[in-house]
Design a protein around this motif. Sequence first.
Motif, PDB file in Angstrom:
ATOM      1  N   SER A   2       9.331  -7.311  28.164  1.00  0.00           N
ATOM      2  CA  SER A   2       8.269  -8.231  28.014  1.00  0.00           C
ATOM      3  C   SER A   2       6.996  -7.481  27.826  1.00  0.00           C
ATOM      4  CB  SER A   2       8.097  -8.908  29.268  1.00  0.00           C
ATOM      5  OG  SER A   2       7.008  -9.818  29.210  1.00  0.00           O
ATOM      6  N   THR A   3       6.026  -8.065  27.091  1.00  0.00           N
ATOM      7  CA  THR A   3       4.663  -7.490  26.971  1.00  0.00           C
ATOM      8  C   THR A   3       3.937  -7.713  28.247  1.00  0.00           C
ATOM      9  OG1 THR A   3       3.609  -9.834  26.026  1.00  0.00           O
ATOM     10  CG2 THR A   3       4.484  -8.282  24.475  1.00  0.00           C
ATOM     11  N   SER A   4       2.890  -7.222  28.383  1.00  0.00           N
ATOM     12  CA  SER A   4       2.107  -6.794  29.497  1.00  0.00           C
ATOM     13  C   SER A   4       1.045  -8.023  29.560  1.00  0.00           C
ATOM     14  CB  SER A   4       1.404  -5.558  29.653  1.00  0.00           C
ATOM     15  OG  SER A   4       0.444  -5.576  30.693  1.00  0.00           O
ATOM     16  N   VAL A   5       0.816  -8.653  30.775  1.00  0.00           N
ATOM     17  CA  VAL A   5      -0.366  -9.608  30.664  1.00  0.00           C
ATOM     18  C   VAL A   5      -1.710  -9.027  30.821  1.00  0.00           C
ATOM     19  CG1 VAL A   5      -1.235 -11.461  32.116  1.00  0.00           C
ATOM     20  CG2 VAL A   5       1.088 -11.394  31.806  1.00  0.00           C
ATOM     21  N   VAL A   6      -2.572  -9.385  30.008  1.00  0.00           N
ATOM     22  CA  VAL A   6      -3.802  -8.901  30.138  1.00  0.00           C
ATOM     23  C   VAL A   6      -4.955 -10.037  30.520  1.00  0.00           C
ATOM     24  CG1 VAL A   6      -5.860  -7.502  28.873  1.00  0.00           C
ATOM     25  CG2 VAL A   6      -3.219  -7.020  28.247  1.00  0.00           C
ATOM     26  N   SER A   7      -5.272  -9.793  31.658  1.00  0.00           N
ATOM     27  CA  SER A   7      -5.823 -11.039  32.226  1.00  0.00           C
ATOM     28  C   SER A   7      -7.319 -10.976  32.669  1.00  0.00           C
ATOM     29  CB  SER A   7      -5.324 -11.675  33.312  1.00  0.00           C
ATOM     30  OG  SER A   7      -5.848 -12.705  33.866  1.00  0.00           O
ATOM     31  N   PRO A   8      -8.452 -11.333  31.988  1.00  0.00           N
ATOM     32  CA  PRO A   8      -9.792 -11.031  32.181  1.00  0.00           C
ATOM     33  C   PRO A   8     -10.197 -11.732  33.634  1.00  0.00           C
ATOM     34  CG  PRO A   8      -9.609 -11.886  30.281  1.00  0.00           C
ATOM     35  CD  PRO A   8      -8.152 -11.977  30.691  1.00  0.00           C
ATOM     36  N   VAL A  67      -2.530 -22.727  23.234  1.00  0.00           N
ATOM     37  CA  VAL A  67      -1.350 -22.089  23.741  1.00  0.00           C
ATOM     38  C   VAL A  67      -0.118 -22.955  23.508  1.00  0.00           C
ATOM     39  CG1 VAL A  67      -0.117 -21.670  25.989  1.00  0.00           C
ATOM     40  CG2 VAL A  67      -2.602 -20.798  25.658  1.00  0.00           C
ATOM     41  N   PRO A  68      -0.102 -24.278  23.600  1.00  0.00           N
ATOM     42  CA  PRO A  68       1.236 -24.820  23.301  1.00  0.00           C
ATOM     43  C   PRO A  68       1.519 -24.585  21.889  1.00  0.00           C
ATOM     44  CG  PRO A  68      -0.192 -26.396  24.418  1.00  0.00           C
ATOM     45  CD  PRO A  68      -1.086 -25.204  24.101  1.00  0.00           C
ATOM     46  N   HIS A  69       0.849 -24.565  21.035  1.00  0.00           N
ATOM     47  CA  HIS A  69       1.097 -24.262  19.426  1.00  0.00           C
ATOM     48  C   HIS A  69       1.688 -22.652  19.270  1.00  0.00           C
ATOM     49  CE1 HIS A  69      -0.070 -28.094  17.852  1.00  0.00           C
ATOM     50  NE2 HIS A  69      -0.985 -27.966  18.805  1.00  0.00           N
ATOM     51  N   MET A  70       0.927 -21.584  20.130  1.00  0.00           N
ATOM     52  CA  MET A  70       1.219 -20.476  19.926  1.00  0.00           C
ATOM     53  C   MET A  70       2.585 -19.819  20.709  1.00  0.00           C
ATOM     54  SD  MET A  70      -2.667 -18.801  20.128  1.00  0.00           S
ATOM     55  CE  MET A  70      -1.969 -17.186  20.407  1.00  0.00           C
ATOM     56  N   ALA A 120      -0.003 -16.686  29.444  1.00  0.00           N
ATOM     57  CA  ALA A 120      -0.445 -16.688  27.909  1.00  0.00           C
ATOM     58  C   ALA A 120      -1.521 -17.015  27.760  1.00  0.00           C
ATOM     59  CB  ALA A 120       0.726 -17.330  27.066  1.00  0.00           C
ATOM     60  N   GLY A 121      -2.268 -17.979  28.328  1.00  0.00           N
ATOM     61  CA  GLY A 121      -3.784 -18.355  28.245  1.00  0.00           C
ATOM     62  C   GLY A 121      -4.688 -17.370  28.668  1.00  0.00           C
ATOM     63  N   ARG A 122      -4.336 -16.591  29.819  1.00  0.00           N
ATOM     64  CA  ARG A 122      -5.210 -15.591  29.818  1.00  0.00           C
ATOM     65  C   ARG A 122      -5.336 -14.385  28.982  1.00  0.00           C
ATOM     66  NH1 ARG A 122      -8.817 -17.023  33.005  1.00  0.00           N
ATOM     67  NH2 ARG A 122      -9.017 -14.993  34.016  1.00  0.00           N
ATOM     68  N   SER A 123      -4.184 -13.967  28.436  1.00  0.00           N
ATOM     69  CA  SER A 123      -4.218 -13.024  27.235  1.00  0.00           C
ATOM     70  C   SER A 123      -4.743 -13.586  26.051  1.00  0.00           C
ATOM     71  CB  SER A 123      -2.443 -12.489  26.997  1.00  0.00           C
ATOM     72  OG  SER A 123      -1.920 -12.060  27.869  1.00  0.00           O
TER      73      SER A 123
END
Length: 294
Positions: free
Chosen positions: A175-181, A249-252, A264-267
């Motif tokens: 998996s890709t890593s989550v990047v969350s501000p 996000v729902p489209h991406m 996903a929204g955080r990234s």
Amino acid sequence: MNATRDIEKPYAVAEQIGPLVRRVLARNPSPFTFTGTQTYIVGEGRDVAVIDPGPDEAEHLDALVEAIGDARVVAICCTHTHRDHSPAAAPLAARTGAPIAGCAPLILDDDGPRADASFDPTYRPDRILADGEALTGDGWTLTAIATPGHTSNHLCFALEETGALFTGDHVMGWSTSVVSPPDGDMTAYLASLQKLHERTQDSVYYPAHGPAVTRPRQLVRGMIGHRRQREKQIQRQIEAGRTRIADMVPHMYKGVDERLWPAAGRSVLAHLIDLEKRGITTRREDEWMLLARS
């Protein structure tokens, strides 16, 4: 995401997976940890190091102590301080007398839903390793490689004798890593990926979750390309009139489990902040816009 595409792994059992390296899998599988946290024991002689001790769970700690046996633990090393990585450091130190070394402590109040795990407020290192600092033992050398991005305090550890790199959550094959501000930083993450891509000496990656990565530079190159595609996708979403992350996000992420959409929204936010730093986007409250390019 399907855990069955990874090999069957026993929990709480030390497995030899490479020269000088054994792995003990913690029983904490989840959509964000895959089959669980992999703790690595480095060294086969009179002393060892433990990388990412994992969650504070009795079964896992007992398995680590049994695997260590009569060896001296030179250091308990943590790549970063999410709760699936570092909480076992203190109880393992109490049972072995070993110092805790590695990343700096970090405690944050996040401004959004945690995507993978919250930070561990109990982490207290005896030694903080800077980029390039090394730990040595009987037949092995571990060098800290600063890789901020997933978290600001993230480190990888290079096993100099074999070309193995322990990548924590920075690079994973499943998996890709989550990047969350606010602590996760896409600008830093991409720079850290580039840093690893330039390391030609690394022949295999051992991540904290998922299988070993046997073609590491190829994977990292693909990850950088994936992130650049994501930022272009975000710009197209804005051009299409979707200016809020919740609308993008729902489209991406149409084919992604909706339970992972908050992550996903955080990234997406991290990408938008990176684009903002580069003068490509701007925001007004929760709406994002593209800046006119000259």
